[in-house]
Design a protein around this motif. Structure first.
Motif, mmCIF file in Angstrom:
data_model
loop_
_atom_site.group_PDB
_atom_site.id
_atom_site.type_symbol
_atom_site.label_atom_id
_atom_site.label_comp_id
_atom_site.label_asym_id
_atom_site.label_seq_id
_atom_site.Cartn_x
_atom_site.Cartn_y
_atom_site.Cartn_z
ATOM 1 N N VAL A 188 -30.533 42.169 77.326
ATOM 2 C CA VAL A 188 -29.437 43.060 77.730
ATOM 3 C C VAL A 188 -28.514 43.319 76.552
ATOM 4 N N GLY A 189 -27.574 44.236 76.750
ATOM 5 C CA GLY A 189 -26.537 44.471 75.748
ATOM 6 C C GLY A 189 -25.485 43.379 75.856
ATOM 7 N N ASP A 190 -24.647 43.346 74.864
ATOM 8 C CA ASP A 190 -23.609 42.334 74.720
ATOM 9 C C ASP A 190 -22.656 42.250 75.929
ATOM 10 N N ASP A 191 -22.435 43.385 76.605
ATOM 11 C CA ASP A 191 -21.479 43.421 77.731
ATOM 12 C C ASP A 191 -21.926 42.578 78.925
ATOM 13 N N GLN A 192 -23.197 42.204 78.951
ATOM 14 C CA GLN A 192 -23.707 41.456 80.110
ATOM 15 C C GLN A 192 -23.724 39.936 79.914
ATOM 16 N N LYS A 193 -23.213 39.491 78.775
ATOM 17 C CA LYS A 193 -23.213 38.060 78.428
ATOM 18 C C LYS A 193 -22.545 37.210 79.518
ATOM 19 N N ASP B 288 -12.388 45.632 84.354
ATOM 20 C CA ASP B 288 -12.413 46.982 83.767
ATOM 21 C C ASP B 288 -12.636 48.049 84.820
ATOM 22 N N LYS B 289 -13.637 47.811 85.682
ATOM 23 C CA LYS B 289 -14.012 48.868 86.627
ATOM 24 C C LYS B 289 -13.046 48.982 87.806
ATOM 25 N N SER B 290 -12.259 47.927 88.073
ATOM 26 C CA SER B 290 -11.332 48.015 89.205
ATOM 27 C C SER B 290 -9.942 48.474 88.760
ATOM 28 N N LEU C 241 -27.130 56.773 74.672
ATOM 29 C CA LEU C 241 -27.707 56.211 73.456
ATOM 30 C C LEU C 241 -27.459 54.696 73.427
ATOM 31 N N GLY C 242 -26.324 54.248 73.990
ATOM 32 C CA GLY C 242 -26.003 52.814 74.063
ATOM 33 C C GLY C 242 -27.029 52.076 74.902
ATOM 34 N N ASN C 243 -27.387 52.640 76.042
ATOM 35 C CA ASN C 243 -28.396 52.013 76.903
ATOM 36 C C ASN C 243 -29.740 51.939 76.172
ATOM 37 N N TYR C 244 -30.040 52.989 75.411
ATOM 38 C CA TYR C 244 -31.318 52.993 74.697
ATOM 39 C C TYR C 244 -31.334 51.923 73.603
ATOM 40 N N ILE D 224 -31.309 48.506 84.860
ATOM 41 C CA ILE D 224 -30.352 49.538 84.430
ATOM 42 C C ILE D 224 -29.917 50.299 85.682
ATOM 43 N N GLN D 225 -28.633 50.630 85.759
ATOM 44 C CA GLN D 225 -28.126 51.341 86.929
ATOM 45 C C GLN D 225 -28.368 52.848 86.830
ATOM 46 N N PRO D 226 -28.788 53.469 87.932
ATOM 47 C CA PRO D 226 -28.915 54.935 87.922
ATOM 48 C C PRO D 226 -27.562 55.582 88.219
ATOM 49 N N SER D 227 -26.559 55.197 87.424
ATOM 50 C CA SER D 227 -25.196 55.659 87.684
ATOM 51 C C SER D 227 -24.835 56.869 86.831
ATOM 52 N N GLY D 228 -25.829 57.497 86.243
ATOM 53 C CA GLY D 228 -25.617 58.661 85.379
ATOM 54 C C GLY D 228 -26.840 58.759 84.492
ATOM 55 N N LYS E 61 -13.814 50.974 72.811
ATOM 56 C CA LYS E 61 -14.322 50.812 74.177
ATOM 57 C C LYS E 61 -15.832 51.046 74.151
ATOM 58 N N LYS E 62 -16.608 50.315 74.956
ATOM 59 C CA LYS E 62 -18.064 50.508 74.860
ATOM 60 C C LYS E 62 -18.489 51.861 75.427
ATOM 61 N N MET E 63 -19.569 52.409 74.866
ATOM 62 C CA MET E 63 -20.131 53.652 75.395
ATOM 63 C C MET E 63 -20.705 53.357 76.780
ATOM 64 N N SER E 64 -20.353 54.196 77.781
ATOM 65 C CA SER E 64 -20.839 53.977 79.150
ATOM 66 C C SER E 64 -21.282 55.278 79.772
ATOM 67 N N LYS E 65 -22.367 55.207 80.541
ATOM 68 C CA LYS E 65 -22.865 56.438 81.151
ATOM 69 C C LYS E 65 -21.957 56.950 82.252
ATOM 70 N N SER E 66 -21.105 56.074 82.814
ATOM 71 C CA SER E 66 -20.202 56.549 83.858
ATOM 72 C C SER E 66 -18.824 56.941 83.320
ATOM 73 N N ASP E 67 -18.715 57.058 81.994
ATOM 74 C CA ASP E 67 -17.459 57.521 81.404
ATOM 75 C C ASP E 67 -17.188 58.960 81.870
ATOM 76 N N GLY F 276 -26.821 46.899 67.442
ATOM 77 C CA GLY F 276 -26.965 47.874 68.536
ATOM 78 C C GLY F 276 -26.623 47.298 69.897
ATOM 79 N N ALA F 277 -26.167 46.034 69.922
ATOM 80 C CA ALA F 277 -25.879 45.382 71.207
ATOM 81 C C ALA F 277 -24.641 45.946 71.883
ATOM 82 N N ARG F 278 -23.783 46.575 71.102
ATOM 83 C CA ARG F 278 -22.587 47.182 71.696
ATOM 84 C C ARG F 278 -22.266 48.478 70.962
ATOM 85 N N ILE F 279 -22.806 49.552 71.465
ATOM 86 C CA ILE F 279 -22.507 50.872 70.907
ATOM 87 C C ILE F 279 -21.197 51.324 71.546
ATOM 88 N N MET F 280 -20.295 51.839 70.735
ATOM 89 C CA MET F 280 -18.968 52.176 71.239
ATOM 90 C C MET F 280 -18.844 53.659 71.582
HETATM 91 P P1 ATP Z 1 -22.058 52.015 83.828
HETATM 92 O O1 ATP Z 1 -20.960 52.696 83.066
HETATM 93 O O2 ATP Z 1 -22.428 52.723 85.091
HETATM 94 O O3 ATP Z 1 -21.823 50.539 84.017
HETATM 95 P P2 ATP Z 1 -23.662 51.446 81.524
HETATM 96 O O4 ATP Z 1 -23.804 52.484 80.473
HETATM 97 O O5 ATP Z 1 -22.742 50.303 81.272
HETATM 98 O O6 ATP Z 1 -23.326 52.174 82.897
HETATM 99 P P3 ATP Z 1 -25.629 49.688 82.769
HETATM 100 O O7 ATP Z 1 -26.619 50.247 83.726
HETATM 101 O O8 ATP Z 1 -24.433 48.975 83.322
HETATM 102 O O9 ATP Z 1 -25.133 50.894 81.818
HETATM 103 O O10 ATP Z 1 -26.360 48.731 81.747
HETATM 104 C C1 ATP Z 1 -27.752 48.883 81.414
HETATM 105 C C2 ATP Z 1 -28.083 48.136 80.148
HETATM 106 O O11 ATP Z 1 -27.527 48.821 79.020
HETATM 107 C C3 ATP Z 1 -27.542 46.707 80.085
HETATM 108 O O12 ATP Z 1 -28.525 45.905 79.452
HETATM 109 C C4 ATP Z 1 -26.330 46.819 79.217
HETATM 110 O O13 ATP Z 1 -26.018 45.617 78.563
HETATM 111 C C5 ATP Z 1 -26.776 47.897 78.232
HETATM 112 N N1 ATP Z 1 -25.638 48.641 77.691
HETATM 113 C C6 ATP Z 1 -24.717 49.333 78.403
HETATM 114 N N2 ATP Z 1 -23.828 49.912 77.594
HETATM 115 C C7 ATP Z 1 -24.186 49.575 76.313
HETATM 116 C C8 ATP Z 1 -23.631 49.861 75.031
HETATM 117 N N3 ATP Z 1 -22.550 50.613 74.900
HETATM 118 N N4 ATP Z 1 -24.263 49.368 73.943
HETATM 119 C C9 ATP Z 1 -25.367 48.598 74.066
HETATM 120 N N5 ATP Z 1 -25.935 48.276 75.260
HETATM 121 C C10 ATP Z 1 -25.353 48.757 76.375
#
Ligand code: ATP
Ligand code: MG
Length: 328
Positions: free
Chosen positions: A143-148, A110-112, A16-19, A8-12, A191-197, A180-184
């Motif tokens: 991992v979550g679905d986004d890493q497939k 997405d990120k670029s 809840l999505g990561n959890y 998991i990245q320490p990018s924030g 759009k998926k929930m992201s800690k760097s949003d 729970g593989a893709r929390i929005m």
């Molecule tokens: P960033 O926005 O910095 O990329 P992130 O929230 O996507 O952060 P990552 O560190 O890239 O988090 O991913 C860590 C783990 O969390 C990975 O296994 C990834 O698949 C999972 N994950 C990330 N976002 C979600 C989500 N919205 N729902 C379910 N799993 C997620």
């Protein structure tokens, strides 16, 4: 015993999505597998980071792993940049990884998107991720679905390397949770929930106060229909909240739909908020005890030492297979 690797990245602060997508399944898997869990700080710097915030997030992430139930006696928990084999193997893998396949990755796109300048590390992020995984002879990657897509590339690179040089890498399997593989995002539920949003209201941080959690869920985007029903296409907001509710309580989506039949979104959102708070509150309490403890540093020291030992053996084999260095 089979091996698991995940990072998991320490990018924030974790969301809840990561959890629900990652951490929660790690806890279940730690008894059955030899687990390597990594704080991938080298991945985090593929986009700009504040130096002090990054340092803080690394420790915070380590504490959250443990507070979520990861047992340091069972798993190897470590910081990626403290095990130099990761970037070394990534360089070797870059030599067999094509620019075209990296440019096709959706995370890169997405990120670029809309960025004035994009680091080359953002492009080669998946190659470093492949190195992370392959160093430990990993069998399974939860991992979550986004890493497939990244996992598929990892498998291709491992096969390509084995075929071209020598059969040294284990081909890893992906493991994605059923629900729970893709929390929005709460604000843009397509759009998926992201800690760097940049929009704080889009995600629930694992360290948000109960009041904040309640506020964010109450202002989550839904629709004007007023019916609690799972329909991803037409009701992405409500469907996302139902998913969150279901994973947090273990109740099925159908039974939740029945429970809220004829009731408005107000009641439903209160239920979702209560469910999320009851999952996160105990984790937050344990986090407070861990974050400033000396124990945390000792666990990470021990983890890096153990990870280096395994990674070193694989790197040596890879260098030899490719013909790097001298034979003595
Ligand atoms: P960033 O926005 O910095 O990329 P992130 O929230 O996507 O952060 P990552 O560190 O890239 O988090 O991913 C860590 C783990 O969390 C990975 O296994 C990834 O698949 C999972 N994950 C990330 N976002 C979600 C989500 N919205 N729902 C379910 N799993 C997620
Ligand atoms: Mg991500």
């Amino acid at each position: 015993m089979q091996t698991i690797f995940s990072g998991i990245q320490p990018s924030g602060t974790l969301t809840l999505g990561n959890y629900l997508g990652a951490l929660q399944q790690f806890v279940e898997l730690q008894d059955e597998y030899d687990c390597y869990f990594c704080i991938v700080d080298e991945h985090a710097i593929t986009v700009p980071q504040d130096r002090l915030a990054l340092r803080k997030n690394i420790k915070s992430l380590a504490a959250l792993y443990l507070a979520s139930g990861i047992d340091s006696n069972k798993v190897t928990l470590f910081v990626q940049s403290e095990v130099s084999e990761h970037t070394q193997l990534a360089w070797i893998l870059q030599s067999i990884n094509y620019v075209g396949e990296l440019e096709r990755m959706t995370q890169y796109k997405d990120k670029s998107k809309g960025q004035e300048a994009v680091s080359s590390a953002l492009l080669t992020y998946p190659t470093l991720m492949a190195a992370d995984i392959l160093l430990y002879n990993t069998n399974v990657v939860p991992v979550g679905d986004d890493q497939k897509q990244h996992l598929e590339l990892t498998r291709n690179l491992a096969q390509r390397f084995n075929h071209r040089f020598n059969d040294i890498f284990t081909i890893p399997e992906i493991r994605i949770p059923k629900v729970g593989a893709r929390i929005m995002s709460l604000q843009e539920p397509t759009k998926k929930m992201s800690k760097s949003d940049t929009n704080q209201k889009g995600f629930i941080s694992m360290l948000d106060e109960p009041k904040q959690i309640e506020r964010k869920i109450k202002s989550a985007v839904t629709d004007s229909e007023g019916i609690v029903k799972f329909d991803k296409e037409n009701k992405p907001g409500v469907s996302n909240l139902l998913t969150i509710y279901s994973v947090c309580t273990g109740e099925s989506i159908e039974s939740l739909e029945q429970k809220y039949a004829g009731k408005g979104y107000g009641d439903f959102k209160q239920g979702v908020a209560d469910a999320v708070i009851s999952v996160l509150k105990p984790i937050q309490d344990r986090y407070e005890d861990l974050i400033d403890s000396e124990e945390l540093d000792l666990i990470l020291d021990k983890g890096a030492e153990k990870a280096s030992f395994t990674a070193g053996k694989t790197l040596k084999k890879a260098k030899k297979a490719v013909g790097l260095g001298r034979v003595r």
